[in-house]
Design a protein around this motif. Structure first.
Motif, PDB file in Angstrom:
ATOM      1  N   VAL A 166       0.815  -1.218   0.000  1.00 52.16           N
ATOM      2  CA  VAL A 166       0.000   0.000   0.000  1.00 52.16           C
ATOM      3  C   VAL A 166       0.849   1.270   0.000  1.00 52.16           C
ATOM      4  N   ARG A 167       2.097   1.188   0.480  1.00 49.98           N
ATOM      5  CA  ARG A 167       2.902   2.405   0.571  1.00 49.98           C
ATOM      6  C   ARG A 167       4.388   2.052   0.626  1.00 49.98           C
ATOM      7  N   VAL A 168       5.206   2.902  -0.002  1.00 50.09           N
ATOM      8  CA  VAL A 168       6.661   2.762   0.081  1.00 50.09           C
ATOM      9  C   VAL A 168       7.240   4.107   0.508  1.00 50.09           C
ATOM     10  N   GLN A 169       8.046   4.098   1.560  1.00 48.53           N
ATOM     11  CA  GLN A 169       8.733   5.293   2.026  1.00 48.53           C
ATOM     12  C   GLN A 169      10.216   5.156   1.695  1.00 48.53           C
ATOM     13  N   SER A 170      10.751   6.104   0.925  1.00 49.17           N
ATOM     14  CA  SER A 170      12.134   6.043   0.469  1.00 49.17           C
ATOM     15  C   SER A 170      12.956   7.144   1.128  1.00 49.17           C
ATOM     16  N   ASP A 171      14.189   6.786   1.478  1.00 43.22           N
ATOM     17  CA  ASP A 171      15.155   7.738   2.053  1.00 43.22           C
ATOM     18  C   ASP A 171      16.289   7.878   1.045  1.00 43.22           C
ATOM     19  N   ARG A 172      16.187   8.883   0.158  1.00 38.48           N
ATOM     20  CA  ARG A 172      17.129   8.991  -0.953  1.00 38.48           C
ATOM     21  C   ARG A 172      18.467   9.605  -0.562  1.00 38.48           C
ATOM     22  N   ASN A 173      18.491  10.383   0.513  1.00 41.19           N
ATOM     23  CA  ASN A 173      19.767  10.992   0.924  1.00 41.19           C
ATOM     24  C   ASN A 173      20.361  10.315   2.153  1.00 41.19           C
ATOM     25  N   THR A 174      19.788   9.168   2.539  1.00 40.50           N
ATOM     26  CA  THR A 174      20.299   8.319   3.628  1.00 40.50           C
ATOM     27  C   THR A 174      20.520   9.087   4.929  1.00 40.50           C
ATOM     28  N   ASP A 175      19.590   9.995   5.272  1.00 42.28           N
ATOM     29  CA  ASP A 175      19.697  10.697   6.553  1.00 42.28           C
ATOM     30  C   ASP A 175      18.795  10.081   7.613  1.00 42.28           C
ATOM     31  N   GLY A 176      18.114   8.983   7.254  1.00 40.07           N
ATOM     32  CA  GLY A 176      17.240   8.308   8.206  1.00 40.07           C
ATOM     33  C   GLY A 176      15.800   8.747   8.142  1.00 40.07           C
ATOM     34  N   ASP A 177      15.489   9.779   7.341  1.00 40.08           N
ATOM     35  CA  ASP A 177      14.118  10.276   7.208  1.00 40.08           C
ATOM     36  C   ASP A 177      13.625  10.062   5.780  1.00 40.08           C
ATOM     37  N   ALA A 178      12.377   9.645   5.650  1.00 38.31           N
ATOM     38  CA  ALA A 178      11.798   9.429   4.326  1.00 38.31           C
ATOM     39  C   ALA A 178      11.617  10.760   3.612  1.00 38.31           C
ATOM     40  N   ASP A 179      11.969  10.815   2.331  1.00 34.14           N
ATOM     41  CA  ASP A 179      11.776  12.029   1.539  1.00 34.14           C
ATOM     42  C   ASP A 179      10.971  11.763   0.270  1.00 34.14           C
ATOM     43  N   LEU A 180      10.516  10.533   0.102  1.00 33.01           N
ATOM     44  CA  LEU A 180       9.618  10.183  -0.995  1.00 33.01           C
ATOM     45  C   LEU A 180       8.649   9.122  -0.489  1.00 33.01           C
ATOM     46  N   VAL A 181       7.359   9.410  -0.573  1.00 31.89           N
ATOM     47  CA  VAL A 181       6.329   8.470  -0.146  1.00 31.89           C
ATOM     48  C   VAL A 181       5.403   8.205  -1.322  1.00 31.89           C
ATOM     49  N   THR A 182       5.304   6.941  -1.731  1.00 36.00           N
ATOM     50  CA  THR A 182       4.481   6.553  -2.870  1.00 36.00           C
ATOM     51  C   THR A 182       3.354   5.647  -2.412  1.00 36.00           C
ATOM     52  N   GLN A 183       2.138   5.949  -2.844  1.00 35.50           N
ATOM     53  CA  GLN A 183       0.957   5.163  -2.502  1.00 35.50           C
ATOM     54  C   GLN A 183       0.585   4.249  -3.666  1.00 35.50           C
ATOM     55  N   TYR A 184       0.004   3.053  -3.357  1.00 34.03           N
ATOM     56  CA  TYR A 184      -0.351   2.085  -4.386  1.00 34.03           C
ATOM     57  C   TYR A 184      -1.797   1.619  -4.199  1.00 34.03           C
ATOM     58  N   ASP A 185      -2.438   1.261  -5.326  1.00 36.43           N
ATOM     59  CA  ASP A 185      -3.802   0.762  -5.254  1.00 36.43           C
ATOM     60  C   ASP A 185      -3.795  -0.764  -5.155  1.00 36.43           C
ATOM     61  N   ALA A 186      -4.994  -1.360  -5.201  1.00 36.97           N
ATOM     62  CA  ALA A 186      -5.107  -2.811  -5.030  1.00 36.97           C
ATOM     63  C   ALA A 186      -4.442  -3.587  -6.156  1.00 36.97           C
ATOM     64  N   ARG A 187      -4.199  -2.933  -7.283  1.00 38.49           N
ATOM     65  CA  ARG A 187      -3.540  -3.601  -8.410  1.00 38.49           C
ATOM     66  C   ARG A 187      -2.021  -3.514  -8.327  1.00 38.49           C
ATOM     67  N   GLY A 188      -1.527  -2.788  -7.329  1.00 43.07           N
ATOM     68  CA  GLY A 188      -0.087  -2.602  -7.208  1.00 43.07           C
ATOM     69  C   GLY A 188       0.431  -1.446  -8.037  1.00 43.07           C
ATOM     70  N   LEU A 189      -0.473  -0.590  -8.531  1.00 38.19           N
ATOM     71  CA  LEU A 189      -0.088   0.552  -9.354  1.00 38.19           C
ATOM     72  C   LEU A 189      -0.043   1.817  -8.509  1.00 38.19           C
ATOM     73  N   ALA A 190       0.918   2.682  -8.799  1.00 33.53           N
ATOM     74  CA  ALA A 190       1.061   3.932  -8.049  1.00 33.53           C
ATOM     75  C   ALA A 190      -0.143   4.828  -8.284  1.00 33.53           C
ATOM     76  N   THR A 191      -0.627   5.451  -7.207  1.00 34.60           N
ATOM     77  CA  THR A 191      -1.742   6.395  -7.306  1.00 34.60           C
ATOM     78  C   THR A 191      -1.314   7.818  -6.980  1.00 34.60           C
ATOM     79  N   GLY A 192      -0.218   7.987  -6.273  1.00 35.24           N
ATOM     80  CA  GLY A 192       0.253   9.312  -5.922  1.00 35.24           C
ATOM     81  C   GLY A 192       1.551   9.235  -5.150  1.00 35.24           C
ATOM     82  N   ALA A 193       2.230  10.391  -5.059  1.00 30.23           N
ATOM     83  CA  ALA A 193       3.504  10.432  -4.334  1.00 30.23           C
ATOM     84  C   ALA A 193       3.738  11.834  -3.797  1.00 30.23           C
ATOM     85  N   GLU A 194       4.452  11.883  -2.675  1.00 31.22           N
ATOM     86  CA  GLU A 194       4.888  13.146  -2.090  1.00 31.22           C
ATOM     87  C   GLU A 194       6.411  13.128  -2.028  1.00 31.22           C
TER      88      GLU A 194
END
Length: 295
Positions: A166-194
């Protein structure tokens, strides 16, 4: 999820699931519903028990210990030790006049029930197995993490509801905090991201998707709740981009062809109205400009 046990039937699988639960390991039974449609055909191996990846090694140890434990093949204390179990049914060993075999190798004894009783028992077992499997497969929240560079800090955290991502939180600069959050629907397809593109702890960029394909992006750089930039995409390819002032007026518009900047308009005098048209070359440099006719 990893398979840790292939069961002979649902009852066998549920027994293992209960065994793992006593050790604090959550497990799931899959394939039990197949028994309902299999009739009298064997479904051995179709019913399986799965656990989270990190629990697999311990779960297998528990199951192996359980399989190695010996119990009498019969509750009848008077059963002779030399009972015939068939060509491939040699008991594990004989002790105190009783034949023993690991739990998962025990077989039904002939009781004279008859074919009708056997069929009835199989049907009841199939229904119970399907019901138990349905309960076991009810959504349950869980989290997995991935450390791709091996620095001890999770680069991604994946969140599931049952087997659904349902969600993936990514830490692209490896500081321990998520800086990209992607949401997924029941089909496994992305619906939005912050996105936190400047890594300051604030998500200023929001992306939208349709059927997993990127459709646009908006960015609120000053955090006032109103975007300063908006992008629109068609079939995942950028087609236009607008910049807005504090009053929400478009002060710059870029147009793209095949993802390449080709033209646009700009508010050159800062009065909140677009007044100049521009054309761009293949490198995105201004090729020509001209005043827009007054509306």
């Amino acid at each position: 999820m990893l398979i840790v046990y292939h069961a002979a039937h649902s009852a066998d699988a549920q027994l293992v699931r209960g065994l793992l639960g006593q050790e604090g390991i959550q497990s799931f039974v899959f394939g039990g519903a197949l028994e309902g449609g299999a009739g009298l055909l064997p479904v051995g191996g179709s019913v399986r028990v799965e656990v989270a990846d990190q629990d697999a090694a311990r779960a297998r140890e528990i199951i192996e210990e359980w399989q190695a434990s010996a119990v009498p093949l019969s509750d009848d204390e008077d059963e002779p030790a030399d009972q015939d179990f068939g060509d491939d049914d040699t008991p594990e060993h004989v002790e105190d006049g009783n034949a023993y075999r690991p739990l998962n190798q025990r077989k039904l004894r002939h009781t004279g029930t008859g074919m009708g009783g056997i069929v009835f028992a199989l049907l009841i077992g199939a229904l119970l197995g399907a019901a138990a499997t349905g309960i076991a497969m009810q959504p349950g929240a869980r989290e997995e993490s991935a450390d791709y560079n091996g620095d001890g800090v999770a680069d991604e955290r994946l969140f599931f509801e049952g087997e659904r991502l349902v969600r993936v939180q990514s830490d692209r600069n490896t500081d321990g905090d998520a800086d990209l959050v992607t949401q997924y629907d029941a089909r496994g397809l992305a619906t939005g991201a912050e996105q936190d593109q400047d890594f300051n702890g604030s998500y200023e960029t929001v992306e939208t998707y349709r059927d997993g394909v990127w459709t646009g992006q908006s960015a609120d750089y000053d955090g006032d709740g109103a975007p300063e930039r908006q992008q629109i995409a068609l079939r995942g390819v950028l087609t236009s981009e607008e910049w807005l002032d504090a009053q929400g007026r478009v002060i710059k518009r870029n147009l793209y062809t095949g993802g390449r900047l080709t033209g646009g308009e700009i508010d050159s005098d800062g009065d909140g109205a677009l007044d100049t048209s521009r054309l761009y070359d293949s490198r995105g440099e201004i090729q020509s400009s001209r005043p827009l006719q007054a509306q």
